[in-house]
Design an enzyme around this catalytic site. Structure first.
Site, short mmCIF file in Angstrom:
data_model
loop_
_atom_site.label_atom_id
_atom_site.label_comp_id
_atom_site.label_asym_id
_atom_site.label_seq_id
_atom_site.Cartn_x
_atom_site.Cartn_y
_atom_site.Cartn_z
N LYS A 66 -17.70 50.12 -1.80
CA LYS A 66 -19.07 50.73 -1.43
C LYS A 66 -19.91 49.66 -1.07
O LYS A 66 -20.14 48.88 -1.89
CB LYS A 66 -19.58 51.87 -2.44
CG LYS A 66 -20.58 52.63 -1.96
CD LYS A 66 -21.16 53.62 -2.93
CE LYS A 66 -22.01 54.68 -2.45
NZ LYS A 66 -22.45 55.54 -3.38
N HIS A 111 -23.21 50.36 -0.20
CA HIS A 111 -24.63 50.64 -0.18
C HIS A 111 -24.79 51.41 -1.80
O HIS A 111 -23.83 51.50 -2.31
CB HIS A 111 -24.89 51.80 0.85
CG HIS A 111 -24.16 52.98 0.80
ND1 HIS A 111 -22.89 52.97 1.39
CD2 HIS A 111 -24.50 54.15 0.21
CE1 HIS A 111 -22.47 54.19 1.34
NE2 HIS A 111 -23.37 55.03 0.52
#
Length: 234
Positions: free
Chosen positions: A111, A113
């Site tokens: 991921k 963010h």
């Protein structure tokens, strides 16, 4: 043949009843023709996932009590099938046995963010980690999980799977006179982590169940498959 535990009997009966476990003739990705087939993804209702998670929790609690697996802090479920296993087994370990552990899992892709990274859930840094999976075939998901856990400075102390097929890896040529060491993928993972790899049900347990049910034709096919691909002695 050895008598099965109650949770093994219930798990085999439940998976057979909904077609997650089948006996017959099935071509595997390896090209081998197997006399049985197991698909954990079909355990997709509340009662069925409870049966599966309860079997894991019972096996883990018993293995902890007998020191067959070391104590651990976090249950880890490799993406994707391992994620619901980690959550439900952590829940039932607490509810049924008073064993309080965290649970975590990895993502297929990092991921970029928010919290970022590939790991989600309980912190595994400097923690003892037990990996759960359904079946180890090529061992790809387990090896990716090991890499991610090691990068986070966690320590994998063992693995528990639903089914151990107890057959040699595809790198072993069983048709030669001297095929070399008859190691399964489970054996290879155990050597890699230097720890135990446990299974709720093994191929030999399925054979014991078939014998107890008088299903001799299925048992004969299982015996023939074991003679060609099996590891160890029955």
């Amino acid at each position: 043949m050895a008598k099965l535990q109650d949770y093994q009997e219930k798990l085999i009966s439940s998976t057979l009843s909904i077609g997650a476990l089948k006996f017959g003739s099935f071509e595997l990705k390896s090209g081998r023709i197997s006399p049985y087939f197991f698909q954990a993804a079909q355990l997709n209702t509340g009662p069925l996932i409870e049966t599966l998670a309860s079997a894991y929790a019972t096996h883990i609690a018993s293995s902890l009590s007998s020191s067959e697996i070391p104590s651990f802090d976090v249950i880890f479920g490799p993406a994707y099938k391992g994620i619901p296993l980690a959550a439900t087994v952590a829940l039932l370990l607490w509810r049924d046995y008073g064993i309080d552990v965290g649970w975590a899992y990895d993502r297929k892709e990092a991921k970029t963010h928010g919290e970022g990274g590939v790991l989600v859930g309980a912190t595994i840094t400097d923690k003892n980690v037990l990996i759960l999976d359904d079946v180890i075939t090529a061992g790809t998901a387990i090896r990716v999980a090991l890499e991610n856990i090691n990068k986070a400075r966690g320590k994998v102390i063992g693995v528990v799977v639903c089914l151990d097929r107890e057959e040699v890896g595809t790198d072993v040529n069983v048709d030669t006179e001297n095929p070399g060491p008859r190691l399964s993928t489970v054996n290879q993972v155990a050597l890699q982590i230097n720890g135990p790899v446990r299974a709720l049900v093994r191929m030999r347990d399925l054979m014991s169940w078939l014998d107890s049910q008088g299903r001799q034709q299925d048992l004969e096919q299982m015996n023939a498959y074991w003679k060609k691909y099996g590891v160890g002695e029955l």
